[in-house]
Design a protein around this motif. Structure first.
Motif, PDB file in Angstrom:
ATOM      1  N   TYR A 152      59.409  34.300 -44.101  1.00 12.59           N
ATOM      2  CA  TYR A 152      58.281  35.205 -43.884  1.00 12.59           C
ATOM      3  C   TYR A 152      57.254  34.549 -42.956  1.00 12.59           C
ATOM      4  CZ  TYR A 152      54.025  37.810 -44.419  1.00 12.59           C
ATOM      5  OH  TYR A 152      52.891  38.515 -44.122  1.00 12.59           O
ATOM      6  N   HIS A 153      57.014  33.282 -43.186  1.00 14.33           N
ATOM      7  CA  HIS A 153      55.992  32.584 -42.405  1.00 14.33           C
ATOM      8  C   HIS A 153      56.529  31.994 -41.096  1.00 14.33           C
ATOM      9  CE1 HIS A 153      52.467  33.125 -44.776  1.00 14.33           C
ATOM     10  NE2 HIS A 153      52.998  32.611 -45.869  1.00 14.33           N
TER      11      HIS A 153
ATOM     12  N   SER B 285      60.557  25.312 -55.982  1.00 14.33           N
ATOM     13  CA  SER B 285      60.530  26.429 -55.027  1.00 14.33           C
ATOM     14  C   SER B 285      59.101  26.971 -54.875  1.00 14.33           C
ATOM     15  CB  SER B 285      61.479  27.540 -55.475  1.00 14.33           C
ATOM     16  OG  SER B 285      61.199  27.942 -56.793  1.00 14.33           O
ATOM     17  N   TYR B 286      58.366  26.992 -55.984  1.00 15.70           N
ATOM     18  CA  TYR B 286      56.993  27.516 -55.954  1.00 15.70           C
ATOM     19  C   TYR B 286      56.103  26.674 -55.034  1.00 15.70           C
ATOM     20  CZ  TYR B 286      52.988  30.006 -57.966  1.00 15.70           C
ATOM     21  OH  TYR B 286      51.894  30.811 -58.149  1.00 15.70           O
ATOM     22  N   ASP B 287      56.258  25.351 -55.121  1.00 16.82           N
ATOM     23  CA  ASP B 287      55.457  24.453 -54.270  1.00 16.82           C
ATOM     24  C   ASP B 287      55.841  24.617 -52.797  1.00 16.82           C
ATOM     25  OD1 ASP B 287      54.395  23.542 -56.607  1.00 16.82           O
ATOM     26  OD2 ASP B 287      55.687  21.775 -56.728  1.00 16.82           O
TER      27      ASP B 287
ATOM     28  N   ASP C 249      52.809  28.881 -47.179  1.00 19.89           N
ATOM     29  CA  ASP C 249      51.614  29.720 -47.027  1.00 19.89           C
ATOM     30  C   ASP C 249      50.503  28.980 -46.268  1.00 19.89           C
ATOM     31  OD1 ASP C 249      51.032  32.362 -47.648  1.00 19.89           O
ATOM     32  OD2 ASP C 249      49.725  31.822 -49.324  1.00 19.89           O
ATOM     33  N   ARG C 250      50.496  27.656 -46.416  1.00 19.54           N
ATOM     34  CA  ARG C 250      49.463  26.857 -45.725  1.00 19.54           C
ATOM     35  C   ARG C 250      49.870  26.471 -44.311  1.00 19.54           C
ATOM     36  NH1 ARG C 250      49.459  24.360 -50.851  1.00 19.54           N
ATOM     37  NH2 ARG C 250      50.716  22.638 -50.050  1.00 19.54           N
TER      38      ARG C 250
ATOM     39  N   LEU D  39      50.377  34.817 -49.085  1.00 19.71           N
ATOM     40  CA  LEU D  39      51.278  35.138 -50.199  1.00 19.71           C
ATOM     41  C   LEU D  39      50.683  34.713 -51.540  1.00 19.71           C
ATOM     42  CD1 LEU D  39      54.717  34.144 -48.604  1.00 19.71           C
ATOM     43  CD2 LEU D  39      53.699  36.425 -48.785  1.00 19.71           C
ATOM     44  N   PHE D  40      49.688  33.823 -51.461  1.00 23.18           N
ATOM     45  CA  PHE D  40      48.980  33.373 -52.674  1.00 23.18           C
ATOM     46  C   PHE D  40      47.492  33.626 -52.428  1.00 23.18           C
ATOM     47  CE2 PHE D  40      52.915  31.052 -52.353  1.00 23.18           C
ATOM     48  CZ  PHE D  40      53.395  30.994 -53.647  1.00 23.18           C
TER      49      PHE D  40
END
Ligand SMILES: N[C@@H](CCC(=O)N[C@@H](CS)C(=O)NCC(=O)O)C(=O)O
Length: 266
Positions: free
Chosen positions: A25-26, A71-73, A79-80, A90-91
Motif C-alpha cells: 500500500y505504501h 507483522s504489526y510492527d 506507515d512511517r 493506516l494507524f
C-alpha cells in the motif's frame, strides 16, 4: 545495513500477507527472502542470535531501524516510511487502540484457520503434496515426509494459540466485522466501507486477510496456493457481503501491477 529493507516471509502465511499488504500500500520497495519452517527457523535464529524467544515470520531487517519481529510492527514502520503520493495513515492518531483491537481479532480467525489447515494437511496426503513448495517437489516421497514434519512442528509450536481459539470464536469475529461494516458510520466519503472511522486503516487490511480463512481470494490464492477450508464452506453465504468487501479491498489496494506507485503526485 544499507539499501532496501529485507522481508523474511513465508509464501503461504497470512501474517506475511498482512505485512506485505501494508508495504505494498505504501509503495515501499523491499526484497524478499523466502522462509521455510524448520530449516529457515534455524537459519534465522543464527542470523538474529536469538535462542530464547519463539521465532515467527515475517521478520523485517530495516536499513536504519533494526529488526522488526511482528507483522504489526512492520505495518507501523511502513506507515512511517510511505512512498505513496496519496497515502492515508493506516494507524491514524487517536485510533491506534481500535486498529490494534481489530488486528487481535483477525488473529483469532487466523489462529483457527492455521490449526484447521495443519490438521487437514496431516489428514490428507494428496493435499499435502499440493502444498509442497516447488523447490521441494524433486525430493519425491522425502519431500512429503519433510512436509509432514513441518506440519507437525507447526502444530506443536502454535498449540497454545490454537487452544485459545475455536470455530465459534472465529465466527463471532467475522460477524462482528460484518456488523461493523454494515453500520452507517462505516461508509466513508470515498464510497467504501471501513472498520474504523469510515476511512482505510490497517484494521481493514488485517480483517481482509482474516477473511482469506473463510474463502481464499482467487487471484491471490492462485499465487499462494491456499486451499479452501471445508469447515468454513457452509458459512460463505452468510458472509457474502464480507467476502465481497474483502475482494474489493484486495483488488483496489493489493493490485498485481501497483501502478499507483509509479504515478507522480502532480
Ligand atoms: N505475531 C506474529 C505471528 C506470526 C506467525 O504466527 N507466523 C507464523 C505463520 S504460520 C510462522 O512464522 N510460521 C512459521 C514457523 O513458525 O516456522 C506476527 O504477527 O508477526
Amino acid at each position: 545495513m544499507t539499501g532496501v529493507p529485507e522481508l523474511v516471509s513465508l509464501r503461504i502465511s497470512a501474517w506475511s500477507l498482512k505485512a506485505r499488504f501494508a508495504l505494498k500500500y505504501h509503495c515501499i520497495k523491499y526484497r524478499t527472502t523466502p522462509y521455510l519452517p524448520l530449516f529457515g527457523e534455524l537459519k534465522l535464529r543464527i542470523r538474529l542470535w536469538e535462542w530464547r524467544r519463539k521465532l515467527t515470520v515475517p521478520v523485517m531487517f530495516t536499513p536504519n531501524d533494526g529488526v522488526l519481529m511482528q507483522s504489526y510492527d512492520i505495518a507501523q514502520w511502513a506507515d512511517r516510511h510511505s512512498a505513496r503520493p496519496d497515502a492515508v495513515r493506516l494507524f491514524p492518531e487517536g485510533k491506534e487502540a481500535q486498529v490494534s483491537s481489530w488486528n487481535a481479532k483477525s488473529d483469532v480467525v487466523l489462529f483457527f484457520g492455521r490449526s484447521s489447515l495443519v490438521e487437514f494437511l496431516l489428514s490428507d496426503p494428496a493435499a499435502m503434496r499440493q502444498q509442497m513448495p516447488p523447490g521441494l517437489r524433486w525430493l519425491g516421497p522425502l519431500g512429503t515426509a519433510l512436509m509432514v514434519a513441518i506440519a507437525r512442528r507447526l502444530r506443536d509450536k502454535y498449540r497454545e494459540e490454537a487452544n485459545r481459539t475455536s470455530l465459534t470464536k472465529a465466527l463471532d469475529v467475522l460477524r462482528e466485522a460484518q456488523a461493523a461494516l454494515r453500520a452507517p458510520g462505516a461508509l466513508g466519503p470515498d464510497g467504501e466501507r471501513h472498520l474504523v472511522g469510515g476511512a482505510l486503516t490497517y484494521a481493514d487490511m488485517a480483517m481482509a486477510v482474516a477473511v482469506q480463512t473463510l474463502k481464499p481470494f482467487s487471484p491471490l490464492s492462485a499465487a499462494n496456493a491456499r486451499p479452501q477450508l471445508k469447515v468454513f464452506q457452509p458459512y460463505q453465504e452468510e458472509f457474502a457481503d464480507l467476502i465481497a468487501w474483502r475482494d474489493a479491498l484486495f483488488t483496489k489496494y493489493f493490485p498485481a501491477d501497483n501502478e499507483r506507485c509509479t504515478k507522480k503526485s502532480h
